[in-house]
Design an enzyme around this catalytic site. Structure first.
Site, short mmCIF file in Angstrom:
data_model
loop_
_atom_site.label_atom_id
_atom_site.label_comp_id
_atom_site.label_asym_id
_atom_site.label_seq_id
_atom_site.Cartn_x
_atom_site.Cartn_y
_atom_site.Cartn_z
N ASP A 162 0.82 -1.21 0.00
CA ASP A 162 0.00 0.00 0.00
C ASP A 162 0.86 1.27 0.00
OD1 ASP A 162 -2.36 1.55 0.27
OD2 ASP A 162 -2.12 1.59 2.46
N ASN A 413 6.82 -7.33 6.48
CA ASN A 413 5.59 -6.70 6.96
C ASN A 413 4.38 -7.43 6.40
OD1 ASN A 413 4.05 -4.34 8.16
ND2 ASN A 413 3.31 -4.31 6.05
N GLU A 414 3.54 -7.92 7.31
CA GLU A 414 2.25 -8.52 6.99
C GLU A 414 2.30 -9.58 5.90
OE1 GLU A 414 -0.87 -5.66 6.44
OE2 GLU A 414 -0.93 -5.26 8.58
N ASN A 467 -0.04 -5.51 13.50
CA ASN A 467 -0.76 -4.34 12.97
C ASN A 467 -2.25 -4.59 13.17
OD1 ASN A 467 1.72 -3.51 12.05
ND2 ASN A 467 1.33 -3.99 9.89
N TYR A 469 -6.35 -3.00 13.01
CA TYR A 469 -7.23 -1.94 12.50
C TYR A 469 -8.67 -2.11 12.97
CZ TYR A 469 -3.35 -0.11 9.93
OH TYR A 469 -2.15 0.48 9.63
N TYR A 473 -10.88 -1.08 9.54
CA TYR A 473 -11.26 -2.08 8.53
C TYR A 473 -12.32 -3.03 9.07
CZ TYR A 473 -7.35 -0.46 5.71
OH TYR A 473 -6.49 0.31 4.96
N GLU A 505 1.22 -1.07 14.07
CA GLU A 505 0.33 -0.18 13.30
C GLU A 505 -1.04 -0.17 13.96
OE1 GLU A 505 -0.04 -0.94 9.07
OE2 GLU A 505 2.12 -1.23 8.85
N TRP A 550 0.02 4.19 12.78
CA TRP A 550 0.09 4.24 11.31
C TRP A 550 -0.71 5.43 10.84
CZ3 TRP A 550 3.43 2.05 8.30
CH2 TRP A 550 3.23 2.11 6.91
N LYS A 569 -3.85 8.01 6.62
CA LYS A 569 -3.76 7.65 8.05
C LYS A 569 -2.69 8.45 8.78
CE LYS A 569 -5.81 3.08 7.62
NZ LYS A 569 -5.67 2.85 6.19
C1 GCB Z 1 -1.27 -2.20 6.77
C2 GCB Z 1 0.01 -2.09 6.03
C3 GCB Z 1 0.30 -0.67 5.59
C4 GCB Z 1 -0.97 -0.03 5.05
C5 GCB Z 1 -2.00 0.00 6.16
C6 GCB Z 1 -3.32 0.62 5.70
O1 GCB Z 1 -1.51 -3.08 7.52
O2 GCB Z 1 1.09 -2.61 6.75
O3 GCB Z 1 1.30 -0.69 4.61
O4 GCB Z 1 -0.75 1.24 4.53
O5 GCB Z 1 -2.25 -1.29 6.58
O6 GCB Z 1 -3.49 1.81 5.85
O7 GCB Z 1 -4.15 -0.11 5.16
#
Ligand code: GCB
Length: 592
Positions: A162, A413-414, A467, A469, A473, A505, A550, A569
């Site tokens: 991303d 990462n992820e 990470n 959200y 999300y 994150e 993040w 973000k």
């Molecule tokens: C994540 C990723 C990061 C993205 C973020 C997002 O988990 O590691 O690269 O930018 O989510 O904002 O979706």
């Protein structure tokens, strides 16, 4: 690989400035040997910078494939008899280099340096032509991975991470000189016992004949505090002044070579004396528990893309200081060495990450998309990718091993991490990272699709990095439900692994200037409330030893319906104006 420096023995010229530049949409330049003549056209491009946004033209911004850079380099007459090296701090994602008509280097991987000894090709006092072809394509063998789709409108680069696929010569290029017999590499490892510091050093020398080595350590005032002879040994510093978070105290280690009774070369390295260890769920720096506050960041700015510049760096660090951040992660690739040098001096703690991002076909551009193909297979992320990944880890550790600011390696990462294939993929990578550097913990960043009862990779790591959200999300707009989910998730991680948990994150997209009195996603108030909610939960879960929001600032991404001119973000806008969430963080992180 040591950075070029200037002293009585060594010299360097930066090749920054405007280079001749040509986009090669037909991919004809290699066949037509474009390095043998001035590049076609009259475009000039600044180095360092990503080329994509400098000239507003979709054919340049979205170009897929080769671009060419060329410049003329006068070689100082005074360098006669010296070894001359051409060094690129980065070329994204791969490059071939010619000096006049000779091919001198090629390199895979967009964020680590490479160089060529060009002594035999250049003539001090004369000018040489340097030509570079830089290929921005991502494939199933590159790190990060991607693929090129042939469409009716031409090739399109697809990838699973991303952030925008900025490319080109993002970082400085150097021509430098060293004596023929020279210090090739230095490795330091430091220890602290009470107030006594130790610096283990290991020097590699290139050149002919008998060479003596002397090592002198000086404190910040220039006073000699220890010395040694030979290419390896331990220096002991009584009453050492440690490097620690918030105080980047540095010693200088001079490595001197002697030949036939005369000095032959000298290399000076900054050394911070500090230790890193993990004890249960605590992350210790110099034996003291350290709690990470800060961000996942990006090298990302308007117009210059990922181009390094000192103005932005100093400004970003000043904002880190303003907000009370003590650390950051180099998400999602190794950052410019200037940034690590500065972090060393500022006492900012760094989680150093490879460019292994997007090894997860279940997500695309930050959004869950449901994988149509397996992530790890002969047709997708395969053994070839793993070889590239291993090489990326080797180059990262080789470059950054001596930085006191770097306390933890993040090898991906992820990635997908809930399948047997993912575990097989990662086992040798963890082993190799530990072999290369037994002094720092190693981890990778887990994503929400792979919770604690499904992740098969985290037990290979020294820390849990996740990470999350909730409230963005998932449970979008419902912070009460998100709070419950987050606490359940963190508690489950803490119960399964007796390791420090770093939340690497968390955050919410926020358009600066959007407001609401009730919680509404995309508003400044929602971002601030979401951050407060996460912090309440972190404070309730003892194993949480760090919080990285993040993101530090808004950044460019590929086009997508979830991305409003990029990812929003950031707690700062892309031009570094604070959103309300920045004040929320400042209140928490700067509290006495
Ligand atoms: C994540 C990723 C990061 C993205 C973020 C997002 O988990 O590691 O690269 O930018 O989510 O904002 O979706």
């Amino acid at each position: 690989m040591l950075r070029p420096i200037v002293n009585t023995w060594r010299d360097r010229r930066t090749l920054t400035g405007l280079w001749r530049f040509a986009v090669d949409p037909g991919g004809v330049g290699r066949d037509r040997k474009w390095w043998q003549q001035p590049l076609p056209g009259s475009v000039e491009m600044p180095v360092p910078a990503s080329y994509n946004d400098v000239i507003p033209d979709p054919a340049i911004r979205e170009h897929v494939g080769d671009v060419w850079y060329q410049t003329d380099v006068p070689v100082p007459a005074g360098w006669a008899g010296e070894r001359v090296v051409l060094r690129f701090d980065a070329a994204t994602h791969r490059a071939v280099v010619w000096v006049d008509d000779e091919r001198v280097a090629e390199h895979e991987g967009g964020y680590t340096p490479f160089e060529a000894d060009v002594t035999a090709l250049v003539r001090p006092g004369e000018t040489s032509r340097v030509t570079v072809v830089v290929d921005n394509r991502l494939s199933w063998e590159s790190i990060p991975p991607g693929y090129v789709e042939q469409t009716a409108e031409g090739p399109r680069q697809r990838y699973y991470h991303d952030f925008f696929n900025y490319a080109g010569l993002h970082r400085p290029v150097w021509l430098y000189s060293t004596p023929v017999t020279h210090v090739r590499d230095v490795t330091v490892r430091t220890g602290l016992s009470g107030t006594t510091g130790t610096v283990d050093y290991d020097v590699t020398i290139a050149g002919d004949g008998e060479v003596g080595t002397r090592v002198v350590l000086r404190d910040a005032s220039g006073t000699e505090v220890a010395s040694g002879v030979g290419t390896s040994g331990t220096l002991t510093v009584a009453g050492a002044h440690p490097w620690r978070p918030g105080e980047g105290y540095l010693y200088t280690m001079d490595v001197e070579l002697w030949q036939d009774g005369s000095p032959a070369d000298r290399y000076s390295l900054d050394v911070g004396i500090r230790t890193v260890a993990i004890e249960g769920t605590r992350f210790l720096i110099n034996g003291e528990p350290f709690y990470f506050t800060g961000f996942g960041m990006h090298e990302d700015h308007a117009v210059r893309g990922k181009g390094h510049d000192d103005v932005s760096m100093v400004h970003d660090f000043a904002l880190l200081d303003w907000i009370g951040a003590n650390s950051f992660r180099t998400s999602h690739y190794p950052y410019a060495e200037e940034i690590l040098d500065y972090a060393d001096r500022k006492g900012i703690v760094v989680i150093d990450e490879t460019a292994a991002v997007g090894l997860n076909l279940g997500i695309g551009g930050g959004i869950l998309q449901g994988a149509r193909q397996p992530t790890f297979s002969a047709e997708t992320v395969s053994d070839a990718a793993r070889r590239t990944h291993l090489q990326a880890i080797r180059e990262l550790v080789a470059r950054d091993k001596n930085h006191p600011s770097v306390v933890l390696w993040s090898i991906a990462n992820e990635p997908e991490s809930h399948t047997e294939e993912s575990r097989k993929y990662f086992e040798p990578l963890f082993a190799e990272t530990r072999r290369l550097d037994p002094t720092r913990p190693v981890g990778f960043v887990n994503m929400m699709l792979s919770p604690s009862d499904q992740c098969l990779v985290t037990d290979l790591a020294d820390v849990v990095m996740i990470n999350r959200y909730f409230g963005w999300y998932t449970q979008t707009g419902d912070l009460a439900a998100a709070e419950r989910e987050l606490e359940a998730d963190l508690t489950a991680w803490a119960a399964r692994h007796h390791k420090p948990i770093l939340v690497t994150e968390y955050g919410a997209d926020t358009v600066a200037g959007l407001h609401s009195v009730v919680p509404q996603p995309w508003t400044e108030e929602y971002q601030a409330e979401l951050l407060d909610m996460y912090h309440r939960v972190f404070d309730r879960v003892d194993a949480v030893t760090g919080e990285h929001v993040w993101n530090f600032a808004d950044f460019a991404t590929s086009a997508g319906v979830f991305r409003v001119e990029g990812n929003k973000k950031g707690v700062f806008t892309r031009d570094r104006k604070p959103k309300a969430g920045a004040f929320t963080l400042r209140r928490r992180w700067r509290r006495p």
